[in-house]
Design a protein around this motif. Structure first.
Motif, short mmCIF file in Angstrom:
data_model
loop_
_atom_site.label_atom_id
_atom_site.label_comp_id
_atom_site.label_asym_id
_atom_site.label_seq_id
_atom_site.Cartn_x
_atom_site.Cartn_y
_atom_site.Cartn_z
N SER A 11 0.81 -1.22 0.00
CA SER A 11 0.00 0.00 0.00
C SER A 11 0.85 1.28 0.00
CB SER A 11 -0.89 -0.04 1.25
OG SER A 11 -1.13 1.23 1.73
N PRO A 12 0.35 2.34 -0.66
CA PRO A 12 1.06 3.63 -0.63
C PRO A 12 1.18 4.19 0.78
CG PRO A 12 -0.68 3.64 -2.29
CD PRO A 12 -0.82 2.36 -1.53
N ASP A 13 0.33 3.75 1.71
CA ASP A 13 0.51 4.20 3.10
C ASP A 13 1.85 3.71 3.65
OD1 ASP A 13 -1.99 5.18 2.95
OD2 ASP A 13 -2.95 3.48 3.96
N ILE A 14 2.25 2.56 3.19
CA ILE A 14 3.51 1.97 3.68
C ILE A 14 4.68 2.35 2.77
CG2 ILE A 14 4.64 -0.25 4.14
CD1 ILE A 14 1.84 -1.31 4.79
N PHE A 15 4.38 2.58 1.50
CA PHE A 15 5.43 2.94 0.53
C PHE A 15 5.03 4.24 -0.19
CE2 PHE A 15 5.46 -1.74 0.87
CZ PHE A 15 6.77 -1.94 1.26
N PRO A 16 5.00 5.37 0.53
CA PRO A 16 4.50 6.62 -0.08
C PRO A 16 5.15 7.01 -1.42
CG PRO A 16 4.83 6.91 2.27
CD PRO A 16 5.38 5.57 1.93
N PRO A 17 6.46 6.78 -1.61
CA PRO A 17 7.05 7.25 -2.88
C PRO A 17 6.45 6.56 -4.11
CG PRO A 17 8.76 6.73 -1.28
CD PRO A 17 7.48 6.20 -0.73
N CYS A 18 5.76 5.43 -3.92
CA CYS A 18 5.27 4.71 -5.10
C CYS A 18 4.20 5.52 -5.85
CB CYS A 18 4.77 3.31 -4.75
SG CYS A 18 3.23 3.26 -3.83
N GLU A 19 3.67 6.56 -5.21
CA GLU A 19 2.70 7.39 -5.92
C GLU A 19 3.35 8.66 -6.50
OE1 GLU A 19 -0.83 7.70 -3.33
OE2 GLU A 19 -1.60 6.20 -4.75
N ARG A 20 4.61 8.90 -6.14
CA ARG A 20 5.30 10.09 -6.66
C ARG A 20 6.17 9.78 -7.87
NH1 ARG A 20 6.38 10.90 -1.15
NH2 ARG A 20 8.61 10.48 -1.37
N HIS A 21 6.60 8.53 -7.97
CA HIS A 21 7.49 8.14 -9.06
C HIS A 21 6.99 6.84 -9.68
CE1 HIS A 21 10.32 10.82 -7.03
NE2 HIS A 21 10.12 10.12 -5.93
N VAL A 22 7.38 6.62 -10.92
CA VAL A 22 7.20 5.27 -11.47
C VAL A 22 8.47 4.53 -11.07
CG1 VAL A 22 6.89 3.89 -13.54
CG2 VAL A 22 5.74 6.10 -13.34
N TYR A 23 8.41 3.91 -9.91
CA TYR A 23 9.62 3.34 -9.32
C TYR A 23 9.73 1.86 -9.67
CZ TYR A 23 13.52 2.73 -6.19
OH TYR A 23 14.77 2.47 -5.70
N LEU A 24 10.59 1.55 -10.63
CA LEU A 24 10.73 0.17 -11.13
C LEU A 24 12.17 -0.28 -10.89
CD1 LEU A 24 8.88 0.73 -14.55
CD2 LEU A 24 7.89 -0.07 -12.38
N ASP A 25 12.62 -0.19 -9.64
CA ASP A 25 14.05 -0.36 -9.38
C ASP A 25 14.36 -1.20 -8.13
OD1 ASP A 25 16.49 0.08 -10.50
OD2 ASP A 25 16.79 2.06 -9.64
N ALA A 26 13.49 -2.15 -7.80
CA ALA A 26 13.73 -2.95 -6.59
C ALA A 26 15.01 -3.78 -6.69
CB ALA A 26 12.54 -3.87 -6.32
N ALA A 27 15.41 -4.15 -7.92
CA ALA A 27 16.63 -4.96 -8.06
C ALA A 27 17.87 -4.14 -7.73
CB ALA A 27 16.73 -5.53 -9.47
N SER A 28 17.70 -2.81 -7.71
CA SER A 28 18.82 -1.96 -7.26
C SER A 28 18.62 -1.65 -5.78
CB SER A 28 18.84 -0.67 -8.10
OG SER A 28 19.90 0.13 -7.69
#
Ligand SMILES: Cc1ncc(COP(=O)(O)O)c(C=O)c1O
Length: 384
Positions: A11-28
């Protein structure tokens, strides 16, 4: 299961930046679990204010216990089988010196594995004269798993694999390689830094002998923490890195006496940024509570949508074609495009992925949704 295009499992409540960026970088670096990040700063602040009043001897003994427990659940092991330190590399290095593959034996790995998976073993091989045998990847950076399996023979002492390859996201079947290694008297050692948090890991069902991971990628935890499962056999060995925490009673402080802990804790050795263990515990618990069946299904849907979209745009998608051999990590080259320029254009469009060598690596996780992928694909289309 059908999900709406805007649904985020994390949820964005737990991961707020996921609504500010298209963040496709978990492997980094994965987005950090908010509660975990707070736990770390709470610990740091309490320490700064009150030193050992806030963090006394008992706390220093117990502070890793919750992470030991959570990791045991993550790997389907028991708490006694888990060691915690500052990173995957330190634990892997300690294990390599404990196992010490001898001259005349070989360590089997892939040429697409991460340096941190194999350099610790290379150091050992330089020391003992053991050899490293490399399974070679093809033009799409894919490892032929039949050829890899065939390399494991009676001369093999250790098979070292990254469960998920850092570049292409190729996923290896742990049971298949553990069975093959054991058939030849070898052990299977796994670097799970690119898999823990995105795919289930079951040491009891697969028979992997050691599994080590850092926490800042798919586990959505901090830098500064690593965990390792070691099998009961490996708990009898002499770790390569020893320190005061390796003693079964760390408050013994008698320098000329060393009684190693009689479980995996003998691979723990010293102080660390202990607050990170509190943070990692929060994020691992959240993943467990969410459930890996749901995480895998969500990430599969999102990453398949990405692969289909990339192919439609003419990209060369690297790694295996078969879905069973893939994870959520997706690597692509764009014919006629310089990946470095292309990565910059994506970043300017707020699509966060990684340039690695000559390709772009996308790594969506459970806090992403299909809309993110569509936005990313639009940006790619505009850049082409
Ligand atoms: C498979 C794998 N292992 C290890 C690491 C890094 O290890 P450490 O956190 O110990 O530096 C990475 C980082 O990208 C990785 O992809």
């Amino acid at each position: 299961m059908s999900i709406s295009n805007s649904f985020r499992l994390g949820s964005p409540d737990i991961f707020p930046p996921c609504e500010r960026h298209v963040y496709l970088d978990a492997a980094s670096v994965g987005l950090s679990h908010k509660g975990g990040a707070e736990a770390i700063s709470n610990w740091q602040n309490a320490l700064a204010e009150e030193g050992t009043i806030a963090f006394d001897e008992q706390a220093e003994v117990e502070c890793l216990d919750n992470l030991n427990d959570a990791t045991a659940r993550l790997f389907n092991a028991t708490t006694d089988d888990i060691a915690v330190a500052s990173s995957e590399t330190t634990l892997m290095q300690s294990l390599a010196w404990a196992v010490m593959p001898g001259k005349g034996t070989k360590v089997v790995t892939t040429d697409t594995t991460h340096p941190s998976s194999i350099y610790p073993w290379k150091r050992l091989c330089d020391h003992t004269g053991a050899e490293i045998s490399w399974a070679r990847s093809d033009a799409t950076m894919t490892i032929d798993t039949d050829a890899l399996e065939a390399m494991i023979d009676d001369d093999t002492s250790v098979v070292v694999l990254s469960h998920v390859e850092w570049g292409t996201g190729q996923l290896f079947d742990l049971k298949r390689f553990a069975d093959k290694a054991h058939k030849h008297g070898a052990i299977l050692v796994i670097d799970a830094t690119q898999s823990a948090g995105q795919v289930p890991i079951d040491v009891a069902a697969t028979g992997a002998d050691a599994v080590a991971t850092s926490t800042y990628k798919w586990l959505c935890g901090p830098f500064g923490t690593g965990m390792m499962y070691v099998s009961p056999e490996l708990q009898k060995l002499n770790p390569g890195i020893l320190g005061w925490r390796s003693h079964k009673d760390m408050w013994d402080f008698q320098a000329n006496r060393l009684e190693l802990a009689d479980n995996a804790k003998r691979y723990e050795f010293g102080t660390m940024a202990y607050g990170t263990a509190y943070g990692a515990t929060e994020s691992v618990r959240h993943l467990l509570d969410t459930g890996f069946d749901k995480i895998v299904a969500h990430n599969r849907k999102v990453s398949n949508h990405l692969i289909d979209g990339l192919r439609e745009l003419g990209a060369d998608v690297l790694g295996p074609k078969d879905e069973a051999d893939r994870s959520a990590t997706v690597a692509a080259r764009f014919p006629g495009k310089n990946s470095r320029d292309f990565a910059k254009t994506l970043k300017d469009a707020n699509v966060i992925a990684s340039l690695r060598r000559d390709f772009i690596r996308f790594s969506p996780h459970y806090y992403n949704n299909i809309d993110d992928i569509d936005q990313g694909l639009e940006a790619i289309k505009a850049a082409l």
